[in-house]
Design an enzyme around this catalytic site. Structure first.
Site, PDB file in Angstrom:
ATOM      1  N   ASP A  81       0.828  -1.214   0.000  1.00 31.26           N
ATOM      2  CA  ASP A  81       0.000   0.000   0.000  1.00 31.26           C
ATOM      3  C   ASP A  81       0.861   1.261   0.000  1.00 31.26           C
ATOM      4  O   ASP A  81       2.016   1.243   0.445  1.00 31.26           O
ATOM      5  CB  ASP A  81      -0.901  -0.031   1.238  1.00 31.26           C
ATOM      6  CG  ASP A  81      -2.106   0.890   1.079  1.00 31.26           C
ATOM      7  OD1 ASP A  81      -2.404   1.305  -0.063  1.00 31.26           O
ATOM      8  OD2 ASP A  81      -2.736   1.202   2.098  1.00 31.26           O
ATOM      9  N   HIS A 127       2.444   3.130  -8.913  1.00 30.66           N
ATOM     10  CA  HIS A 127       2.320   1.678  -9.165  1.00 30.66           C
ATOM     11  C   HIS A 127       3.551   1.159  -9.925  1.00 30.66           C
ATOM     12  O   HIS A 127       4.044   0.069  -9.642  1.00 30.66           O
ATOM     13  CB  HIS A 127       1.043   1.383  -9.946  1.00 30.66           C
ATOM     14  CG  HIS A 127      -0.211   1.769  -9.198  1.00 30.66           C
ATOM     15  ND1 HIS A 127      -0.419   1.435  -7.878  1.00 30.66           N
ATOM     16  CD2 HIS A 127      -1.314   2.476  -9.577  1.00 30.66           C
ATOM     17  CE1 HIS A 127      -1.591   1.902  -7.478  1.00 30.66           C
ATOM     18  NE2 HIS A 127      -2.147   2.546  -8.487  1.00 30.66           N
ATOM     19  N   LEU A 159      10.975 -20.397  -4.469  1.00 31.17           N
ATOM     20  CA  LEU A 159       9.948 -19.523  -3.873  1.00 31.17           C
ATOM     21  C   LEU A 159       8.587 -19.719  -4.547  1.00 31.17           C
ATOM     22  O   LEU A 159       8.483 -19.673  -5.770  1.00 31.17           O
ATOM     23  CB  LEU A 159      10.387 -18.058  -4.040  1.00 31.17           C
ATOM     24  CG  LEU A 159       9.385 -17.007  -3.548  1.00 31.17           C
ATOM     25  CD1 LEU A 159       9.360 -16.950  -2.018  1.00 31.17           C
ATOM     26  CD2 LEU A 159       9.714 -15.628  -4.121  1.00 31.17           C
TER      27      LEU A 159
HETATM   28  C1  FPP Z   1      -2.210  -0.021  -3.221  1.00 29.80           C
HETATM   29  O1  FPP Z   1      -1.664   1.290  -3.199  1.00 29.80           O
HETATM   30  C2  FPP Z   1      -1.617  -0.729  -4.342  1.00 29.80           C
HETATM   31  C3  FPP Z   1      -2.313  -1.285  -5.362  1.00 29.80           C
HETATM   32  C4  FPP Z   1      -3.795  -1.261  -5.461  1.00 29.80           C
HETATM   33  C5  FPP Z   1      -1.618  -1.920  -6.492  1.00 29.80           C
HETATM   34  C6  FPP Z   1      -0.426  -2.730  -6.111  1.00 29.80           C
HETATM   35  C7  FPP Z   1       0.317  -3.067  -7.325  1.00 29.80           C
HETATM   36  C8  FPP Z   1       1.638  -2.966  -7.442  1.00 29.80           C
HETATM   37  C9  FPP Z   1       2.567  -2.628  -6.373  1.00 29.80           C
HETATM   38  C10 FPP Z   1       2.188  -3.263  -8.772  1.00 29.80           C
HETATM   39  C11 FPP Z   1       3.029  -4.488  -8.770  1.00 29.80           C
HETATM   40  C12 FPP Z   1       2.277  -5.737  -8.866  1.00 29.80           C
HETATM   41  C13 FPP Z   1       2.577  -6.717  -9.733  1.00 29.80           C
HETATM   42  C14 FPP Z   1       2.112  -8.080  -9.467  1.00 29.80           C
HETATM   43  C15 FPP Z   1       3.341  -6.501 -10.956  1.00 29.80           C
HETATM   44  P1  FPP Z   1      -2.644   2.514  -3.366  1.00 29.80           P
HETATM   45  O2  FPP Z   1      -2.720   2.877  -4.793  1.00 29.80           O
HETATM   46  O3  FPP Z   1      -3.967   2.207  -2.740  1.00 29.80           O
HETATM   47  O4  FPP Z   1      -1.898   3.613  -2.568  1.00 29.80           O
HETATM   48  P2  FPP Z   1      -2.578   4.794  -1.747  1.00 29.80           P
HETATM   49  O5  FPP Z   1      -3.209   4.171  -0.539  1.00 29.80           O
HETATM   50  O6  FPP Z   1      -1.440   5.662  -1.415  1.00 29.80           O
HETATM   51  O7  FPP Z   1      -3.581   5.437  -2.644  1.00 29.80           O
END
Ligand code: FPP
Length: 250
Positions: free
Chosen positions: A29, A46, A140
């Protein structure tokens, strides 16, 4: 070659085999907030998250962690703006395209958890291909929760079991926690020992509800793009100090 007794031995960490969790979950997150803080688009957060993930996987492979499960996209994430959802789907596709060979070389076995059949046809094909390519790998076990919700997973497992009862395959009193667990997306994966959440929020957000029943938690304010292998190892080291009683007493 690494000494048998030491999984990691770098300048700041020494973790003995016995203290390592087998299965670590990560709620990745804070991507959006990290990007916003730098005046960038959420998508840049992301993309930066992918870079962090790659480093965490390398570390997990190096310390011979058994299983790593990450929360990439929840069943609720569809409610985000279309542009962000499209970007994330594209990112997953690009990740598989670019990384699957290297993951395979690292003996990683990838598996996607969640309502995969609701993703685009092309992404489903890439997922199938990657899973097939790494099916027999013994390193893994890397699980990517995509279009995943813990409650939804439990409901789907219940439906599968109800069907088995209706089809006469099993009797109701044969349903126990072991059988239930086997019908979850994680199948016979070991339970989550350590659940890490980056980004400062102190909640589980529908991630691995069954599998985290006795997990230890590690919450950090660090956003996922800023999360480092060092902090990952710090969480693992802290896990080694936890007194796990599983509801029993000493
Ligand atoms: C939450 O942060 C994150 C996500 C919804 C997406 C997670 C995806 C990645 C880290 C990309 C990598 C994954 C793969 C498998 C290639 P948020 O956007 O909710 O952050 P915020 O709370 O600051 O808004």
């Amino acid at each position: 070659m690494q000494d048998d007794n030491n999984k990691i031995n770098n300048s700041s960490f020494l973790i003995l085999n016995s203290t390592l969790p087998k299965h670590v979950g990560i709620i990745m997150d804070g991507n959006g907030r990290w990007a916003k803080g730098l005046g960038l688009l959420r998508s840049a957060g992301h993309a930066a998250g992918v870079k962090t993930l790659k480093k965490i996987i390398t570390t997990a492979v190096n310390i011979e962690l058994e299983a790593l499960t990450v929360y990439a996209f929840s069943t609720e994430n569809w409610n985000r703006p279309h542009t962000e959802v499209d970007f994330l789907m594209h990112l997953f596709s690009e990740y598989l395209e670019k990384e699957k060979r290297e993951l395979n070389e690292k003996n990683v076995r990838i598996k996607f958890l969640g309502r995969i059949n609701e993703l685009s046809e092309s992404l489903i094909k890439q997922i199938d291909d990657a899973e097939e390519m790494m099916r027999n790998n013994t390193g893994l076990r890397f699980n990517v929760a995509t279009n995943y919700g813990g409650q939804d997973e439990i409901v789907r497992a219940t439906q599968k079991i109800a069907k088995k009862v209706l089809d006469g395959e099993i009797k109701i009193d044969q349903i126990d926690s072991k059988l239930f667990e086997s019908q979850l997306d994680t199948g016979n994966e070991v339970p989550i020992d350590l659940l890490i959440r980056t980004g400062g929020d102190l909640r589980v957000s529908n991630f691995m509800l069954w599998q985290s029943a006795y997990a230890e938690f590690w919450f950090t304010n660090t956003t996922f793009p800023e999360f480092t292998p060092e902090e990952f190892l710090e969480a693992l080291k802290d896990f080694g100090k936890r007194d796990r009683r599983f509801g029993s007493i000493k």
